[in-house]
Design an enzyme around this catalytic site. Sequence first.
Site, PDB file in Angstrom:
ATOM      1  N   TYR A   2      -1.670  -1.024  10.902  1.00  0.00           N
ATOM      2  CA  TYR A   2      -1.932  -1.632   9.590  1.00  0.00           C
ATOM      3  C   TYR A   2      -0.746  -1.381   8.653  1.00  0.00           C
ATOM      4  O   TYR A   2      -0.214  -2.310   8.028  1.00  0.00           O
ATOM      5  CB  TYR A   2      -3.218  -1.059   8.981  1.00  0.00           C
ATOM      6  CG  TYR A   2      -3.353  -1.356   7.503  1.00  0.00           C
ATOM      7  CD1 TYR A   2      -3.654  -2.638   7.072  1.00  0.00           C
ATOM      8  CD2 TYR A   2      -3.140  -0.361   6.541  1.00  0.00           C
ATOM      9  CE1 TYR A   2      -3.749  -2.929   5.719  1.00  0.00           C
ATOM     10  CE2 TYR A   2      -3.241  -0.638   5.188  1.00  0.00           C
ATOM     11  CZ  TYR A   2      -3.545  -1.919   4.778  1.00  0.00           C
ATOM     12  OH  TYR A   2      -3.634  -2.206   3.439  1.00  0.00           O
ATOM     13  N   SER A  44       0.838  -1.202   0.000  1.00  0.00           N
ATOM     14  CA  SER A  44       0.000   0.000   0.000  1.00  0.00           C
ATOM     15  C   SER A  44       0.865   1.241   0.000  1.00  0.00           C
ATOM     16  O   SER A  44       1.969   1.258   0.570  1.00  0.00           O
ATOM     17  CB  SER A  44      -0.867  -0.037   1.269  1.00  0.00           C
ATOM     18  OG  SER A  44      -1.452   1.211   1.510  1.00  0.00           O
ATOM     19  N   LYS A  60       2.292  -3.946   6.777  1.00  0.00           N
ATOM     20  CA  LYS A  60       2.708  -3.983   5.362  1.00  0.00           C
ATOM     21  C   LYS A  60       4.228  -3.817   5.262  1.00  0.00           C
ATOM     22  O   LYS A  60       4.884  -4.491   4.462  1.00  0.00           O
ATOM     23  CB  LYS A  60       2.006  -2.871   4.562  1.00  0.00           C
ATOM     24  CG  LYS A  60       0.505  -3.068   4.414  1.00  0.00           C
ATOM     25  CD  LYS A  60       0.158  -4.273   3.562  1.00  0.00           C
ATOM     26  CE  LYS A  60      -1.322  -4.491   3.385  1.00  0.00           C
ATOM     27  NZ  LYS A  60      -1.679  -5.805   2.836  1.00  0.00           N
TER      28      LYS A  60
HETATM   29  P1  NAD Z   1     -10.946  -7.256   1.279  1.00  0.00           P
HETATM   30  O1  NAD Z   1     -11.149  -7.242   2.761  1.00  0.00           O
HETATM   31  O2  NAD Z   1     -12.124  -7.067   0.399  1.00  0.00           O
HETATM   32  O3  NAD Z   1     -10.199  -8.601   0.842  1.00  0.00           O
HETATM   33  C1  NAD Z   1      -9.351  -9.316   1.693  1.00  0.00           C
HETATM   34  C2  NAD Z   1      -9.819 -10.750   1.686  1.00  0.00           C
HETATM   35  O4  NAD Z   1      -8.970 -11.524   2.519  1.00  0.00           O
HETATM   36  C3  NAD Z   1     -11.240 -10.910   2.228  1.00  0.00           C
HETATM   37  O5  NAD Z   1     -11.992 -11.663   1.295  1.00  0.00           O
HETATM   38  C4  NAD Z   1     -11.070 -11.672   3.546  1.00  0.00           C
HETATM   39  O6  NAD Z   1     -12.169 -12.520   3.810  1.00  0.00           O
HETATM   40  C5  NAD Z   1      -9.770 -12.416   3.298  1.00  0.00           C
HETATM   41  N1  NAD Z   1      -8.980 -12.720   4.495  1.00  0.00           N
HETATM   42  C6  NAD Z   1      -8.641 -11.877   5.504  1.00  0.00           C
HETATM   43  N2  NAD Z   1      -7.880 -12.525   6.401  1.00  0.00           N
HETATM   44  C7  NAD Z   1      -7.739 -13.802   5.962  1.00  0.00           C
HETATM   45  C8  NAD Z   1      -7.066 -14.946   6.453  1.00  0.00           C
HETATM   46  N3  NAD Z   1      -6.405 -14.920   7.619  1.00  0.00           N
HETATM   47  N4  NAD Z   1      -7.115 -16.092   5.738  1.00  0.00           N
HETATM   48  C9  NAD Z   1      -7.803 -16.137   4.573  1.00  0.00           C
HETATM   49  N5  NAD Z   1      -8.467 -15.095   4.058  1.00  0.00           N
HETATM   50  C10 NAD Z   1      -8.430 -13.920   4.743  1.00  0.00           C
HETATM   51  O7  NAD Z   1      -9.821  -6.154   0.959  1.00  0.00           O
HETATM   52  P2  NAD Z   1      -9.302  -5.590  -0.427  1.00  0.00           P
HETATM   53  O8  NAD Z   1      -9.663  -4.150  -0.485  1.00  0.00           O
HETATM   54  O9  NAD Z   1      -9.676  -6.501  -1.531  1.00  0.00           O
HETATM   55  O10 NAD Z   1      -7.742  -5.656  -0.164  1.00  0.00           O
HETATM   56  C11 NAD Z   1      -6.952  -6.741  -0.591  1.00  0.00           C
HETATM   57  C12 NAD Z   1      -5.511  -6.500  -0.156  1.00  0.00           C
HETATM   58  O11 NAD Z   1      -5.061  -5.265  -0.696  1.00  0.00           O
HETATM   59  C13 NAD Z   1      -5.320  -6.397   1.356  1.00  0.00           C
HETATM   60  O12 NAD Z   1      -4.116  -7.044   1.695  1.00  0.00           O
HETATM   61  C14 NAD Z   1      -5.209  -4.904   1.600  1.00  0.00           C
HETATM   62  O13 NAD Z   1      -4.427  -4.609   2.738  1.00  0.00           O
HETATM   63  C15 NAD Z   1      -4.516  -4.449   0.331  1.00  0.00           C
HETATM   64  N6  NAD Z   1      -4.769  -3.039   0.014  1.00  0.00           N
HETATM   65  C16 NAD Z   1      -6.058  -2.602  -0.138  1.00  0.00           C
HETATM   66  C17 NAD Z   1      -6.304  -1.264  -0.411  1.00  0.00           C
HETATM   67  C18 NAD Z   1      -7.704  -0.742  -0.522  1.00  0.00           C
HETATM   68  O14 NAD Z   1      -7.899   0.489  -0.409  1.00  0.00           O
HETATM   69  N7  NAD Z   1      -8.719  -1.567  -0.749  1.00  0.00           N
HETATM   70  C19 NAD Z   1      -5.230  -0.388  -0.567  1.00  0.00           C
HETATM   71  C20 NAD Z   1      -3.930  -0.879  -0.437  1.00  0.00           C
HETATM   72  C21 NAD Z   1      -3.705  -2.219  -0.142  1.00  0.00           C
HETATM   73  C1  WQD Z   2      -9.465   9.545   0.986  1.00  0.00           C
HETATM   74  C2  WQD Z   2      -9.669  11.026   1.256  1.00  0.00           C
HETATM   75  C3  WQD Z   2      -9.916  11.532   3.594  1.00  0.00           C
HETATM   76  C4  WQD Z   2     -13.720   9.448   4.175  1.00  0.00           C
HETATM   77  C5  WQD Z   2      -6.866   4.540   3.083  1.00  0.00           C
HETATM   78  C6  WQD Z   2      -5.835   3.833   3.911  1.00  0.00           C
HETATM   79  C7  WQD Z   2      -4.731   3.323   3.039  1.00  0.00           C
HETATM   80  C8  WQD Z   2      -5.278   2.491   1.877  1.00  0.00           C
HETATM   81  C9  WQD Z   2      -6.386   3.176   1.156  1.00  0.00           C
HETATM   82  C10 WQD Z   2      -5.189   0.201   2.427  1.00  0.00           C
HETATM   83  C11 WQD Z   2      -8.885  11.543   2.462  1.00  0.00           C
HETATM   84  C12 WQD Z   2     -11.192  11.856   2.843  1.00  0.00           C
HETATM   85  C13 WQD Z   2     -12.566   9.979   3.629  1.00  0.00           C
HETATM   86  C14 WQD Z   2     -14.753  10.340   4.588  1.00  0.00           C
HETATM   87  C15 WQD Z   2     -13.413  12.192   3.838  1.00  0.00           C
HETATM   88  N1  WQD Z   2      -5.818   1.261   2.342  1.00  0.00           N
HETATM   89  N2  WQD Z   2     -12.410  11.317   3.465  1.00  0.00           N
HETATM   90  N3  WQD Z   2     -14.556  11.685   4.395  1.00  0.00           N
HETATM   91  O1  WQD Z   2      -7.030   7.592   3.758  1.00  0.00           O
HETATM   92  O2  WQD Z   2      -6.130   7.842   1.393  1.00  0.00           O
HETATM   93  O3  WQD Z   2      -6.266   5.630   2.408  1.00  0.00           O
HETATM   94  O4  WQD Z   2      -7.377   3.635   2.086  1.00  0.00           O
HETATM   95  O5  WQD Z   2      -4.018   0.012   2.274  1.00  0.00           O
HETATM   96  O6  WQD Z   2      -3.879   2.600   3.852  1.00  0.00           O
HETATM   97  O7  WQD Z   2      -5.323   4.749   4.864  1.00  0.00           O
HETATM   98  O8  WQD Z   2      -8.355   6.737   1.755  1.00  0.00           O
HETATM   99  O9  WQD Z   2     -10.718   6.723   1.123  1.00  0.00           O
HETATM  100  O10 WQD Z   2     -10.118   6.785   3.582  1.00  0.00           O
HETATM  101  O11 WQD Z   2      -9.701   8.815   2.187  1.00  0.00           O
HETATM  102  O12 WQD Z   2     -13.277  13.412   3.698  1.00  0.00           O
HETATM  103  O13 WQD Z   2     -15.805   9.934   5.112  1.00  0.00           O
HETATM  104  O14 WQD Z   2     -11.060  11.229   1.595  1.00  0.00           O
HETATM  105  O15 WQD Z   2      -9.672  12.493   4.586  1.00  0.00           O
HETATM  106  O16 WQD Z   2      -8.492  12.857   2.160  1.00  0.00           O
HETATM  107  P1  WQD Z   2      -6.901   7.062   2.408  1.00  0.00           P
HETATM  108  P2  WQD Z   2      -9.802   7.185   2.190  1.00  0.00           P
END
Ligand code: NAD
Ligand code: WQD
Length: 343
Positions: free
Chosen positions: A148, A124, A152
């Site tokens: 979190y 991330s 990572k």
């Molecule tokens: P998500 O929660 O929709 O998907 C994660 C999946 O992993 C879920 O289906 C959950 O049931 C499964 N899971 C969790 N723990 C588990 C375990 N111990 N064993 C087996 N399955 C398990 O999330 P997502 O948004 O699809 O994110 C996927 C990956 O991408 C995550 O690692 C997340 O940290 C990373 N990521 C997401 C974002 C985002 O904004 N969505 C941003 C950056 C990184």
């Molecule tokens: C985006 C913008 C908020 C909600 C997060 C995690 C990051 C990654 C992606 C997993 C910001 C603003 C948000 C609301 C708002 N996840 N906001 N009102 O914070 O960039 O990233 O998700 O890895 O680790 O921190 O994303 O969508 O939460 O926020 O004003 O109700 O929207 O302040 O500027 P963020 P976000």
Amino acid sequence: MTVLITGGAGYIGSHCCVAFQQAGYDIVVLDNLSNASSASLERIAAITGQKIAHEIADIRDQARLEQILRDYNCTAVVHFAGLKAVGESTKLPLVYYENNVVGTHRLLSAMANCGVRQMIFSSSATVYGEPQFLPLTEDHPTSAVNPYGRTKLVIEDMLRDVAASDPAWRFGILRYFNPVGAHHSGQIGENPLGIPNNLMPFITQVADGRREKLSVFGNDYDTRDGTGVRDYIHVTDLVEGHLRAHEVLASGSAPSNCFAVNLGTGNGYSVLEMVKAFERASNKEIRFSFAPRRDGDVAECYANTDQAEKLLDWKAEHDLDAMCRDTWNWVCKNPRGYETTAS
Ligand code: NAD
Ligand code: WQD
């Protein structure tokens, strides 16, 4: 020759399953369904017209992992499984370390025992902490501002150490910026449980009347309009980046056996620009009011995408309007996520 997709029933993982199946790969999904519905697996099959092999299992169960890797003759892993809620991680750090760090350790151990040496890992942009310069390049210093993010970083370090121990390992660390959007069919998409933490799902719930208004966290940042700027990327583009990373790793053409690449568009949009874009896509008013800054938020965060273009020959294609349109299409077709489908 099967690719194991951990977390494949989740938001990004389900889109990745579609991309890999449509590219001709055999896949098997492993998910414990802690944050997903098995309905997503049926939807993936409906989109691709192919059966989807899946195992309801936990990445912390090493014996089960080894059995699955052997049973399906897996040659590579795309590792999405993990917990991802920043706020929750500050309240439950041990749960996050166990699930994300211990889980990945067990997965790597199982892979080592089964001779599977290739993994793509979901990292991330949060690993960059407070940006010291923009756009963010992969060599920007890393730091974590919450548990979190720290999980990572620990996992990234673990992968680099394992890669250094034996050149047979191949790792692609993909640092996602802000994934949004949904498959254009409207069959799969993001399905947050409870009150959404992230901007796009919150906006969608204002648009469909489930929430009264959006709180915009901070309007006094040093940005175009005072609200936070992020690099939103369509989930379909994001998973194409995984496909490219898989191909680069499998072909052995990567410059090293462990690389980290940003997956973003390189464009930053403010919260207010997101609100306007979603209003255009949905034809709904998004009511909002300004609220104090959210702890831990940075003013701006967007990617330098040169490395992704060079190494993966990949570039995001969907613009903000497409991201909003596809999100709205998914929400309209599935007003309550996977539980209900509009007739
Ligand atoms: P998500 O929660 O929709 O998907 C994660 C999946 O992993 C879920 O289906 C959950 O049931 C499964 N899971 C969790 N723990 C588990 C375990 N111990 N064993 C087996 N399955 C398990 O999330 P997502 O948004 O699809 O994110 C996927 C990956 O991408 C995550 O690692 C997340 O940290 C990373 N990521 C997401 C974002 C985002 O904004 N969505 C941003 C950056 C990184
Ligand atoms: C985006 C913008 C908020 C909600 C997060 C995690 C990051 C990654 C992606 C997993 C910001 C603003 C948000 C609301 C708002 N996840 N906001 N009102 O914070 O960039 O990233 O998700 O890895 O680790 O921190 O994303 O969508 O939460 O926020 O004003 O109700 O929207 O302040 O500027 P963020 P976000």
